[in-house]
Structures are given as C-alpha cells and as structure tokens.
Scaffold this active site. Sequence first.
Site, PDB file in Angstrom:
ATOM      1  N   ALA A  57       3.616  39.255  57.538  1.00  0.00           N
ATOM      2  CA  ALA A  57       3.821  39.639  56.271  1.00  0.00           C
ATOM      3  C   ALA A  57       2.835  40.300  55.563  1.00  0.00           C
ATOM      4  CB  ALA A  57       4.155  38.418  55.419  1.00  0.00           C
ATOM      5  N   THR A  58       3.138  41.078  54.664  1.00  0.00           N
ATOM      6  CA  THR A  58       2.055  42.111  53.860  1.00  0.00           C
ATOM      7  C   THR A  58       2.189  41.842  52.311  1.00  0.00           C
ATOM      8  OG1 THR A  58       3.696  43.748  53.475  1.00  0.00           O
ATOM      9  CG2 THR A  58       2.455  43.802  55.531  1.00  0.00           C
ATOM     10  N   ILE A  59       1.289  42.102  51.680  1.00  0.00           N
ATOM     11  CA  ILE A  59       1.091  42.465  50.100  1.00  0.00           C
ATOM     12  C   ILE A  59       1.705  43.853  49.855  1.00  0.00           C
ATOM     13  CG2 ILE A  59      -1.475  42.385  50.141  1.00  0.00           C
ATOM     14  CD1 ILE A  59      -1.361  41.454  47.387  1.00  0.00           C
ATOM     15  N   SER A  60       2.483  44.158  49.301  1.00  0.00           N
ATOM     16  CA  SER A  60       3.031  45.214  49.055  1.00  0.00           C
ATOM     17  C   SER A  60       1.995  46.031  48.044  1.00  0.00           C
ATOM     18  CB  SER A  60       4.110  45.323  48.133  1.00  0.00           C
ATOM     19  OG  SER A  60       5.252  44.760  48.590  1.00  0.00           O
ATOM     20  N   SER A  89       1.905  36.398  49.367  1.00  0.00           N
ATOM     21  CA  SER A  89       0.533  36.101  49.052  1.00  0.00           C
ATOM     22  C   SER A  89       0.532  35.512  47.588  1.00  0.00           C
ATOM     23  CB  SER A  89      -0.468  37.397  48.685  1.00  0.00           C
ATOM     24  OG  SER A  89       0.007  38.280  47.708  1.00  0.00           O
ATOM     25  N   ASP A 110       9.452  31.227  49.609  1.00  0.00           N
ATOM     26  CA  ASP A 110       9.100  31.916  50.848  1.00  0.00           C
ATOM     27  C   ASP A 110       9.465  30.841  52.020  1.00  0.00           C
ATOM     28  OD1 ASP A 110       7.786  33.437  53.015  1.00  0.00           O
ATOM     29  OD2 ASP A 110       7.201  34.417  51.504  1.00  0.00           O
ATOM     30  N   ASP A 144      14.752  29.446  52.082  1.00  0.00           N
ATOM     31  CA  ASP A 144      15.499  30.582  52.387  1.00  0.00           C
ATOM     32  C   ASP A 144      15.877  31.206  51.276  1.00  0.00           C
ATOM     33  OD1 ASP A 144      16.873  32.727  53.517  1.00  0.00           O
ATOM     34  OD2 ASP A 144      18.114  31.737  54.742  1.00  0.00           O
ATOM     35  N   GLY A 145      14.733  32.328  50.749  1.00  0.00           N
ATOM     36  CA  GLY A 145      15.169  32.949  49.601  1.00  0.00           C
ATOM     37  C   GLY A 145      16.425  33.861  49.390  1.00  0.00           C
ATOM     38  N   THR A 217      13.634  37.990  57.061  1.00  0.00           N
ATOM     39  CA  THR A 217      13.829  37.454  58.542  1.00  0.00           C
ATOM     40  C   THR A 217      14.071  35.910  58.144  1.00  0.00           C
ATOM     41  OG1 THR A 217      11.685  36.944  58.648  1.00  0.00           O
ATOM     42  CG2 THR A 217      12.544  39.002  59.319  1.00  0.00           C
TER      43      THR A 217
END
Length: 222
Positions: A57-60, A89, A110, A144-145, A217
Amino acid sequence: MAWFSSGSSNAALIANLKNNGLIHSERVVQAMLGVDRAHYAPALAYQDSPQPIGFSATISAPHMHASAAESLLPFLHPSARVLDVGSGSGYLTHVLVNLLGPEGKVVGIDHIQGLVDLATNNMQKSEDGRNLMSSGKVRFVKGDGREGFREEGPYDAIHVGAAAKEEHKGLVEQLKAPGRLFIPVGTGSQYIWVVDKDKDGKVKREKSFGVRYVPLTDAPKD
C-alpha cells in the site's frame, strides 16, 4: 505543478500546494496544517509524491489528498458522517475529520488488519489524534471497503483511496441524499469519478481527471 510542491516542513508543503493552485479553500489549508504528514509517511514525508507504507500500500501524494478534500468539501458540514475506504496510513482520515464539527465522524476502513493497526498507531502520535480517537470522532475498522460499511452509514461523503475496477453500487447506496462519492476507477487508464446523489436520490456521475492509484484488492488470505 504538483512535483514542485514539496517542502522542507509540513507548513512549507501546504504553503507550496496553495501557492501552486492545488489547494483553493482555506478550510482545507487549515485542516492539512493540523496533520503532520511525518506521523503518517515513514519517509520523505514532505515530498509531494506517494510513499510506500507496507502491505503493498501507499500513502497518496499530498496534492491528491488536497484534491479529494476539496471535492468533498461541500458535503463536509459540521455533523457530517464520512467513510474513508482504503484508509491506509490514516492521514486523509485525520484531515477529513478536521473539516467537520464536534458532531461529525469519519470511519476509515481497510481490508488488512496491519493497516488498520498502522492508522490507529499513527493517530496516536499526536495529542489531537489521540483525542479524536478517544472521543469516537474517528474509527478504524477492518472490512471490505468495496461493500462500504453499513453499520455507520449512510454517509454525507465517501472517499475511496485505491482504484476500483468499477463503481461499486453498495457505496452509492450508502450515500445520503444529498451526498458525494470520490472514487478512482480503472485498471489500465484510471480516472477520478465524482458521483453525486441529490436530495431526491437522483445520481449523477462526472468523469474528472486521470490518476494512478494502487488497485482495490481482495483481502489477503489468513
């Protein structure tokens, strides 16, 4: 101008985003100034680019968080309820709750428990974050968002922080009337879609601008 907005501090980053025309609202400026990105990004916190946070995952990038906040702003009234899908995050969750009043609430969801724990721990790094958590104004949950989170809905605003293959019907259903969904959609080419539900429940969709997000995902198998 996004690539020229990095700064040497949180205040410099936000000032550069504003000066470069990437933040227009003073409410958003103040909300982002109130959240030190260094509490949420493990490295290069004040660079205007996405950063890895683990779990694939990333922080945008900050300019994308600013864009989301500004898009949702008309629906972020003092008592608004907000869902942050793919909260990662926890950074944008914190920014969004700063845009609400005492009766407002943001739920971050999440599908990876490690990210739920990460967001919770990140918010605990500041006194403001600890107070928001203890007061119940912010809640992080595993789920599951893509299916939303009906327990706390309906929502005035829903933000999705990863690219969906398609617009998920359940998220639109969980919008209040009126309400707004901000969601990146696509597998190859990705675009931000802004989905509005008016006071009569009529839904309008607008394709906004091209982006590159990590995909939404399935949850990893335990």
